[in-house]
Scaffold this active site. Structure first.
Site, PDB file in Angstrom:
ATOM      1  N   CYS A   2      42.776  44.368  26.942  1.00  0.00           N
ATOM      2  CA  CYS A   2      43.091  44.003  25.439  1.00  0.00           C
ATOM      3  C   CYS A   2      43.897  45.675  26.235  1.00  0.00           C
ATOM      4  CB  CYS A   2      43.510  44.313  24.270  1.00  0.00           C
ATOM      5  SG  CYS A   2      42.922  42.588  23.829  1.00  0.00           S
ATOM      6  N   ARG A  27      47.168  43.710  32.722  1.00  0.00           N
ATOM      7  CA  ARG A  27      45.592  43.490  31.937  1.00  0.00           C
ATOM      8  C   ARG A  27      45.793  42.045  31.570  1.00  0.00           C
ATOM      9  NH1 ARG A  27      42.646  48.770  31.302  1.00  0.00           N
ATOM     10  NH2 ARG A  27      42.165  47.560  29.575  1.00  0.00           N
ATOM     11  N   TRP A  75      44.937  39.932  24.027  1.00  0.00           N
ATOM     12  CA  TRP A  75      43.680  39.125  24.254  1.00  0.00           C
ATOM     13  C   TRP A  75      42.684  38.280  23.679  1.00  0.00           C
ATOM     14  CZ3 TRP A  75      39.731  36.889  26.600  1.00  0.00           C
ATOM     15  CH2 TRP A  75      39.451  36.223  27.521  1.00  0.00           C
ATOM     16  N   ASN A 101      39.952  47.646  20.936  1.00  0.00           N
ATOM     17  CA  ASN A 101      40.071  47.298  22.076  1.00  0.00           C
ATOM     18  C   ASN A 101      38.431  46.856  21.981  1.00  0.00           C
ATOM     19  OD1 ASN A 101      42.407  47.108  23.007  1.00  0.00           O
ATOM     20  ND2 ASN A 101      42.069  48.436  24.526  1.00  0.00           N
ATOM     21  N   GLY A 102      37.677  45.942  22.202  1.00  0.00           N
ATOM     22  CA  GLY A 102      36.599  45.479  22.269  1.00  0.00           C
ATOM     23  C   GLY A 102      36.070  44.070  21.107  1.00  0.00           C
ATOM     24  N   LYS A 484      40.223  33.818  45.061  1.00  0.00           N
ATOM     25  CA  LYS A 484      41.781  34.353  45.301  1.00  0.00           C
ATOM     26  C   LYS A 484      42.659  32.497  44.736  1.00  0.00           C
ATOM     27  CE  LYS A 484      41.967  37.298  44.513  1.00  0.00           C
ATOM     28  NZ  LYS A 484      40.707  38.187  44.256  1.00  0.00           N
ATOM     29  N   GLU A 487      42.173  31.138  41.287  1.00  0.00           N
ATOM     30  CA  GLU A 487      42.790  32.078  40.505  1.00  0.00           C
ATOM     31  C   GLU A 487      44.154  32.537  40.315  1.00  0.00           C
ATOM     32  OE1 GLU A 487      40.539  36.610  39.957  1.00  0.00           O
ATOM     33  OE2 GLU A 487      41.659  36.270  41.699  1.00  0.00           O
ATOM     34  N   HIS A 503      23.335  19.392  51.651  1.00  0.00           N
ATOM     35  CA  HIS A 503      22.004  19.244  50.545  1.00  0.00           C
ATOM     36  C   HIS A 503      23.331  18.706  49.019  1.00  0.00           C
ATOM     37  CE1 HIS A 503      19.135  21.118  53.192  1.00  0.00           C
ATOM     38  NE2 HIS A 503      20.461  21.529  53.227  1.00  0.00           N
ATOM     39  N   LYS A 602      43.342  42.205  34.091  1.00  0.00           N
ATOM     40  CA  LYS A 602      42.682  43.336  35.114  1.00  0.00           C
ATOM     41  C   LYS A 602      41.137  43.497  35.249  1.00  0.00           C
ATOM     42  CE  LYS A 602      43.241  44.949  39.279  1.00  0.00           C
ATOM     43  NZ  LYS A 602      43.807  44.061  39.901  1.00  0.00           N
TER      44      LYS A 602
END
Length: 607
Positions: A2, A27, A75, A101-102, A484, A487, A503, A602
């Site tokens: 966030c 972010r 987020w 945040n957190g 990459k 994502e 295998h 991010k």
């Protein structure tokens, strides 16, 4: 993940806060909100979705009046991404507004306690308990109330708090997350990322865990947990807002791919002096000799850089090297002691799992070397020694130059340590120093060689799934190339050690499936050709990454990307460049939001 912004000064706060939120969009987030002290109390507006949707609701900030406020991009962790769950959160009677945040790990117990006391909750979030705790314990002393409340919280939290009784004043606290104070003239700021501040000020203070700050337009004061005033160093941000803009490219990711030659040079050039690698690390040869093993740790792309670094360090230093995912290392009971060197790799320097792994290993006596981009970040401050990558701001969520500069830093360390340990002859040392000096040009050559990559992306973007294979350092690069692609294009992609195909994995190879085969190590080229033939025999198509000028690959590959020739120990950096470009153009063909891929952020500052 966030983003937080706070402002107090003489200007209208809401437009400034919106500007800061826009700088933090990279972010990752799913809702946003603003709270401003308008003189008659706290006014708050929130919106699920984009910052632009929030801006529309408040007419670009013009609809909210007040010169002090806080803002947030969220987020979702606790509760869906709705207007109600968006930050800020107000206390029952509007005395406090909070951004966070957190994760508050004991929020359920606190919520039950507050509910039993008659408190009515409006949201599903863990953050709302903070707002209600503040109001319930408020005694007229804003700062002390925040301190008392923070003492009851468990977990990771960065808080920004606005109080209706004190217009013009903000209080913030940092515990296991990034928080930076910005110093202006007649105005001051806080933010979770310096990107939100550089358009306004270059003078910043980095808070440490357990520190509180009180901000007014004329003053910034920092306190420890006991309320004692702390003297902090003011740092100067060396890059400007222009460095965080797109510079004419369609996306930040493409810009940052193209910046890699310069970024790698910024990592390497200051450390090459008079034909030697100089890292300014305060460990002697005897100190290095005392490390019986080295453990590299990180998350995501940083972990992939660690895997590639393992091969180089082990090859040159002849010391056992292990790689550990930080999210696993932090919860193990690792056999680590004073004879272990932990190398922690992180772009942001705020990765929660990596921080926890560092603390766990340090508590067992290990020495810690950090490889990070952000000066003054938590990981940089916790480490015994630091190698800064100097990559500059990286805005796209999917890292590119962050990864390759981490590799460059690991290469520097490997050569430096090998010489210090006496494990490398002078002639070989000189060759490696020359190869390091040539690496930025090699990165540029990797871009120049692959102008056809957009055509290849157009040919293969419709795949439902892809596989990447390689051996040794090529396997490490394959892991990052696969990441990459998934994502930013949302195509299912997996990387495998090529020798493991038979295998089980080969059961997934079917007709016209694209397999990306990395074949850039001379000693393993024949083995890789056998693997290419295995998948071709089952109808797969092969996109190979091969050394420039090696014509043998054309006998079996359908298409080829090229890696410039050079020191093979350092091949993972240049061979990854065409795979970054391939992922970018595949995502472009698929119409994806390249700089802000769904569900990603991010800086992962929570578990």
């Amino acid at each position: 993940m966030c983003g937080i912004v706070g402002y107090t000064g003489a200007q209208q706060a809401a437009p400034i806060l919106l500007e800061g939120l826009r700088r933090l969009e990279y972010r990752g987030y799913d809702s946003a909100g603003v709270a401003v002290h308008g003189g008659g109390g706290i006014e708050m507006v929130k919106a699920s979705g984009t910052v632009e949707r929030l801006a529309e609701k408040i007419d670009g900030g013009a609809a909210m009046h007040g010169v002090c406020g806080i803002a947030h991009t969220r987020w979702a962790t606790h509760g869906a991404p709705t207007d109600t769950n968006a930050h800020p959160h107000l206390s029952e009677h509007g005395t406090f507004a909070v951004v966070h945040n957190g994760i508050i790990e004991n929020y359920a117990a606190l919520r039950a306690e507050l509910t039993a006391a008659g408190c009515v909750f409006r949201s599903e979030t863990d953050t709302e308990v903070v707002a209600h705790l503040l109001e319930r314990s408020y005694d007229g002393d804003f700062l002390r109330t925040v301190m008392r409340t923070a003492a009851r919280l468990e977990g990771s939290y960065v808080l920004g708090v606005l109080c209706a009784d004190e217009p013009g004043r903000l209080v913030c606290v940092k515990e296991a997350g990034p928080l930076i104070l910005g110093l202006g003239i007649g105005e001051n700021y806080f933010a979770s990322d310096v990107t939100a501040l550089v358009g306004r000020t270059k003078n910043v203070i980095y808070l440490d865990d357990g520190e509180f700050a009180s901000l007014t337009p004329e003053s910034v004061t920092v306190y420890d947990r006991t309320g004692r005033e702390v003297t902090k160093t003011v740092s100067r941000v060396v890059w400007d807002l222009e460095a965080a803009e797109k510079g004419g490219y369609e996306h930040f990711m493409l810009k940052e791919i193209m910046e890699q030659p310069r970024a790698v040079k910024s990592t390497i050039a200051p450390r090459l002096r008079s034909g030697r690698v100089e890292l300014d690390i305060g460990w002697s040869a005897a100190d290095m000799a005392s490390f019986r093993r080295i453990v590299l740790t990180g998350c995501g792309s940083a972990y992939h850089a660690a895997v590639a670094g393992k091969y180089v360090i082990e090859s040159l230093c002849r010391v056992p090297v292990e790689t550990e995912l930080a999210s696993e290392l932090r919860y193990r009971d690792p056999i680590i002691g004073p004879d272990t060197l932990l190398i922690a790799v992180s772009q942001s320097g705020e990765t929660a799992d990596t921080i926890a792994a560092m603390r766990e290993c340090a508590s067992r006596g290990a020495k810690v070397l950090a490889i990070v981009n952000v000066v003054g970040s938590t990981i940089a401050r916790l480490a015994d020694e630091v190698i800064y990558t100097h990559a500059g701001p990286e805005i796209a969520v999917a890292t590119t130059k962050g990864y390759t500069t981490q590799l460059a830093a690991l290469y520097l360390f490997a050569v430096w340590a090998a010489e210090g340990l006496g494990r490398i002859e002078k002639t070989r040392y000189n060759e490696l120093v020359a190869a390091l000096s040539a690496l930025p040009a090699r990165m540029q050559r990797a871009i120049d060689l692959n102008t056809h990559v957009r055509y290849l992306a157009g040919r293969w973007h419709g795949q439902g799934a892809m596989f990447f294979i390689g051996r040794g350092m090529d396997y490490a690069a394959a892991m990052e190339g696969s990441l990459k692609l998934k994502e930013i294009s949302y195509i299912h992609s997996e990387a495998y050690a090529a020798g493991e195909l038979k295998h089980g994995t080969i059961a997934l190879i079917d007709e016209k499936r694209l397999v990306v085969a990395l074949c850039c190590q001379t000693a393993l080229f024949g083995k890789m050709m056998s693997n290419v033939e295995e998948v071709k025999a089952r109808g797969a198509r092969v996109l190979a990454v091969a050394p420039e000028g090696d014509r043998r690959i054309f006998a079996d590959a359908d298409d080829v990307l090229f890696a410039p020739k050079g020191e093979e120990l350092f091949v993972a950096a240049p061979e990854l460049v065409p795979l970054q470009l391939f992922a970018y153009y595949v995502a472009l063909e698929n119409g994806c939001d390249i700089d802000k891929p769904r569900n990603l952020a991010k800086s992962v500052t929570v578990e």
